[in-house]
Every structure is written in C-alpha cells, then in structure tokens.
Design a protein around this motif. Structure first.
Motif, PDB file in Angstrom:
ATOM      1  N   ASN A   1     -13.558 -37.099  15.635  1.00  0.00           N
ATOM      2  CA  ASN A   1     -13.905 -37.784  16.877  1.00  0.00           C
ATOM      3  C   ASN A   1     -12.777 -37.724  17.903  1.00  0.00           C
ATOM      4  N   ARG A   2     -11.947 -36.680  17.803  1.00  0.00           N
ATOM      5  CA  ARG A   2     -10.823 -36.545  18.739  1.00  0.00           C
ATOM      6  C   ARG A   2     -10.826 -35.147  19.370  1.00  0.00           C
ATOM      7  N   PRO A   3     -11.750 -34.886  20.280  1.00  0.00           N
ATOM      8  CA  PRO A   3     -11.804 -33.562  20.919  1.00  0.00           C
ATOM      9  C   PRO A   3     -10.564 -33.244  21.736  1.00  0.00           C
ATOM     10  N   ASP A   4      -9.791 -34.289  22.122  1.00  0.00           N
ATOM     11  CA  ASP A   4      -8.578 -34.049  22.892  1.00  0.00           C
ATOM     12  C   ASP A   4      -7.538 -33.293  22.079  1.00  0.00           C
ATOM     13  N   VAL A   5      -7.531 -33.523  20.749  1.00  0.00           N
ATOM     14  CA  VAL A   5      -6.594 -32.821  19.871  1.00  0.00           C
ATOM     15  C   VAL A   5      -6.983 -31.349  19.772  1.00  0.00           C
ATOM     16  N   VAL A   6      -8.282 -31.090  19.676  1.00  0.00           N
ATOM     17  CA  VAL A   6      -8.761 -29.705  19.636  1.00  0.00           C
ATOM     18  C   VAL A   6      -8.372 -28.977  20.917  1.00  0.00           C
ATOM     19  N   THR A   7      -8.472 -29.672  22.042  1.00  0.00           N
ATOM     20  CA  THR A   7      -8.090 -29.077  23.323  1.00  0.00           C
ATOM     21  C   THR A   7      -6.607 -28.749  23.356  1.00  0.00           C
ATOM     22  N   LEU A   8      -5.784 -29.615  22.768  1.00  0.00           N
ATOM     23  CA  LEU A   8      -4.347 -29.347  22.701  1.00  0.00           C
ATOM     24  C   LEU A   8      -4.077 -28.050  21.939  1.00  0.00           C
ATOM     25  N   LEU A   9      -4.781 -27.858  20.834  1.00  0.00           N
ATOM     26  CA  LEU A   9      -4.625 -26.629  20.058  1.00  0.00           C
ATOM     27  C   LEU A   9      -5.060 -25.411  20.884  1.00  0.00           C
ATOM     28  N   ARG A  10      -6.089 -25.585  21.673  1.00  0.00           N
ATOM     29  CA  ARG A  10      -6.549 -24.485  22.527  1.00  0.00           C
ATOM     30  C   ARG A  10      -5.487 -24.141  23.572  1.00  0.00           C
ATOM     31  N   GLU A  11      -4.819 -25.158  24.098  1.00  0.00           N
ATOM     32  CA  GLU A  11      -3.783 -24.924  25.097  1.00  0.00           C
ATOM     33  C   GLU A  11      -2.617 -24.127  24.505  1.00  0.00           C
ATOM     34  N   VAL A  12      -2.236 -24.476  23.272  1.00  0.00           N
ATOM     35  CA  VAL A  12      -1.175 -23.724  22.588  1.00  0.00           C
ATOM     36  C   VAL A  12      -1.624 -22.291  22.354  1.00  0.00           C
ATOM     37  N   GLY A  13      -2.871 -22.123  21.920  1.00  0.00           N
ATOM     38  CA  GLY A  13      -3.398 -20.783  21.699  1.00  0.00           C
ATOM     39  C   GLY A  13      -3.439 -19.963  22.979  1.00  0.00           C
ATOM     40  N   PHE A  14      -3.780 -20.613  24.096  1.00  0.00           N
ATOM     41  CA  PHE A  14      -3.813 -19.922  25.386  1.00  0.00           C
ATOM     42  C   PHE A  14      -2.439 -19.363  25.747  1.00  0.00           C
ATOM     43  N   VAL A  15      -1.398 -20.148  25.521  1.00  0.00           N
ATOM     44  CA  VAL A  15      -0.032 -19.697  25.820  1.00  0.00           C
ATOM     45  C   VAL A  15       0.335 -18.497  24.955  1.00  0.00           C
ATOM     46  N   ILE A  16       0.019 -18.584  23.661  1.00  0.00           N
ATOM     47  CA  ILE A  16       0.356 -17.497  22.735  1.00  0.00           C
ATOM     48  C   ILE A  16      -0.365 -16.204  23.126  1.00  0.00           C
ATOM     49  N   PHE A  17      -1.662 -16.284  23.389  1.00  0.00           N
ATOM     50  CA  PHE A  17      -2.425 -15.086  23.735  1.00  0.00           C
ATOM     51  C   PHE A  17      -1.988 -14.516  25.080  1.00  0.00           C
ATOM     52  N   SER A  18      -1.581 -15.377  25.998  1.00  0.00           N
ATOM     53  CA  SER A  18      -1.092 -14.897  27.286  1.00  0.00           C
ATOM     54  C   SER A  18       0.196 -14.104  27.112  1.00  0.00           C
ATOM     55  N   ILE A  19       1.098 -14.612  26.262  1.00  0.00           N
ATOM     56  CA  ILE A  19       2.356 -13.907  25.990  1.00  0.00           C
ATOM     57  C   ILE A  19       2.087 -12.554  25.337  1.00  0.00           C
ATOM     58  N   LEU A  20       1.161 -12.538  24.360  1.00  0.00           N
ATOM     59  CA  LEU A  20       0.829 -11.285  23.683  1.00  0.00           C
ATOM     60  C   LEU A  20       0.211 -10.280  24.656  1.00  0.00           C
ATOM     61  N   THR A  21      -0.631 -10.775  25.566  1.00  0.00           N
ATOM     62  CA  THR A  21      -1.260  -9.893  26.549  1.00  0.00           C
ATOM     63  C   THR A  21      -0.219  -9.243  27.443  1.00  0.00           C
ATOM     64  N   ILE A  22       0.707 -10.030  27.945  1.00  0.00           N
ATOM     65  CA  ILE A  22       1.775  -9.503  28.812  1.00  0.00           C
ATOM     66  C   ILE A  22       2.618  -8.477  28.051  1.00  0.00           C
ATOM     67  N   TYR A  23       2.915  -8.775  26.795  1.00  0.00           N
ATOM     68  CA  TYR A  23       3.741  -7.857  25.995  1.00  0.00           C
ATOM     69  C   TYR A  23       3.049  -6.513  25.797  1.00  0.00           C
ATOM     70  N   PHE A  24       1.798  -6.554  25.325  1.00  0.00           N
ATOM     71  CA  PHE A  24       1.105  -5.307  25.004  1.00  0.00           C
ATOM     72  C   PHE A  24       0.757  -4.487  26.245  1.00  0.00           C
ATOM     73  N   LEU A  25       0.500  -5.158  27.366  1.00  0.00           N
ATOM     74  CA  LEU A  25       0.116  -4.423  28.569  1.00  0.00           C
ATOM     75  C   LEU A  25       1.308  -3.896  29.365  1.00  0.00           C
ATOM     76  N   PHE A  26       2.438  -4.563  29.302  1.00  0.00           N
ATOM     77  CA  PHE A  26       3.537  -4.198  30.191  1.00  0.00           C
ATOM     78  C   PHE A  26       4.847  -3.802  29.498  1.00  0.00           C
ATOM     79  N   PHE A  27       5.028  -4.164  28.244  1.00  0.00           N
ATOM     80  CA  PHE A  27       6.312  -3.907  27.598  1.00  0.00           C
ATOM     81  C   PHE A  27       6.223  -3.002  26.365  1.00  0.00           C
ATOM     82  N   ALA A  28       5.155  -3.128  25.578  1.00  0.00           N
ATOM     83  CA  ALA A  28       5.027  -2.321  24.365  1.00  0.00           C
ATOM     84  C   ALA A  28       4.792  -0.857  24.724  1.00  0.00           C
TER      85      ALA A  28
END
Length: 211
Positions: free
Chosen positions: A67-94
C-alpha cells in the motif's frame, strides 16, 4: 499444485520481462559472438545469480509496500537515473566493436561471470517489476507471502530468465556469419534500448505525480 502455480508464475513473469531486447540479453549475444558460447554462459550465470537475489528481495519488499506506491516510484526514479547514464555511455562514449570473421577474443570465464553480475546489478527494473507481479498475483489468491512459496516463485523467475538469455545465445549463434552490421552498431542498439526504457520510466514517474 501449491508449488506449481508460483513456479510457473515466476517463470512466465521472468520470460515476459527478459524476452524484449535489453542490456542483458543483447550483451549475452555480444559475448557469444566475440568470445564464444562458454563465456556467454558464464555471463548468464552471473546475471541470473543477481536476478535471484533481486526477485527474492522484491517479494520481501512487496510485503511492506503493498500500500505504498510512493516507494515503488522512488525505485523507478533510481532506475531512470541508471538507464539514463547507461544510454549516454553507450551512445556517446563506448566504442563500437569491429567484427572479425572467424576470430574470437579469449577472456576468462571469471571476467564474464562478474560482468554478468555487474550489469544485472545495475538493472533496477526487476525489483519494482517483481514487486508488482507478486502483489498482483497475491490479489488474485495465486500467491502467498510464505517462505516456501516465495522461494518457489524466485526459482521459477531464475529458470525463466536463464531460459530466455540462453535462447538469445543460441539464436545469435546460428546467424553468426550475418552479424557484421549488428556488431558495428551494437552500442547504438543497446543505447537506444536503455534510452527507451529510461523514457518509459520517466513517463511512469510523471504519471504518478501529475496523472
């Protein structure tokens, strides 16, 4: 039947979550092409070992955050940061690998194993995913938060993830002679995938706050 339902549920959930082209399955295919099937299998073993713990922790979280969807959203926010970093790495640096016919780079099995653990650990998607799956199943009385049932569900998840990742290895092994284009654009493909996941995650976050 008591254990068959959570086993099949975990297997199907993992298959659905793993079958779309993503960082793990595309990297497994990449290793198969460049380093051979054995190293690719060690990569998969490392990846599913982390998935085991992710799925297990996720189900335990589900007990608390049902009954705590706010916690799930927090996990999504962390995941968004991680995937954004990976996207920048693979598209511009790798650097894109150069395909070499009939040539395989030999690397240690240990290296592939730990790479699988690393990339799987960087993927936060399984935690909120298995939280939602387990809570949904429980709402339909198809799952209970009892230790034997939890372990059976997690085992099914591991088997499902392993099966799909192994299928990627086998599939790309059959078309190895036709993978020059795939090899030249591997990082772009992976970066595009992680970018789409990041956008989808961002959409869910915005929908939670403004929807």
């Amino acid at each position: 039947m008591t254990y068959l339902t959570p086993l099949l549920s975990g297997f199907i959930a993992a298959a659905i979550g793993t079958i779309p082209p993503g960082l793990l399955n595309m990297t497994a295919a990449k290793i198969k092409i460049k380093e051979g099937k054995k190293n690719a299998l060690w990569f998969v073993i490392g990846a599913v070992l982390v998935i085991f713990f992710q799925a297990y922790v996720a189900v335990l979280f589900a007990r608390v955050i049902d009954n705590r969807p706010d916690v799930v959203t927090l996990l999504r926010e962390v995941g968004f940061v991680i995937f954004s970093i990976l996207t920048i790495y693979f598209l511009f640096f790798a650097k894109d690998p150069i395909a070499k016919k009939k040539t395989k780079i030999k690397k240690s099995k240990k290296s592939s194993f730990f790479l699988g653990m690393l990339l799987s650990g960087l993927n936060f998607f399984p935690i909120p995913y298995y939280v939602v799956v387990s809570v949904t199943l429980a709402s339909y009385n198809l799952f209970t938060f009892q230790n034997p049932i939890i372990l059976t569900f997690v085992l099914g998840s591991v088997l499902g993830a392993f099966g799909i990742l192994y299928s990627y290895i086998a599939f790309f092994g059959r078309i190895e002679k036709k993978t020059d284009y795939f090899m030249r654009n591997m990082n772009t493909i992976i970066g595009t995938i992680t970018g789409l996941v990041a956008l989808a995650t961002l959409f869910n976050i915005l929908n939670y706050y403004f929807g």
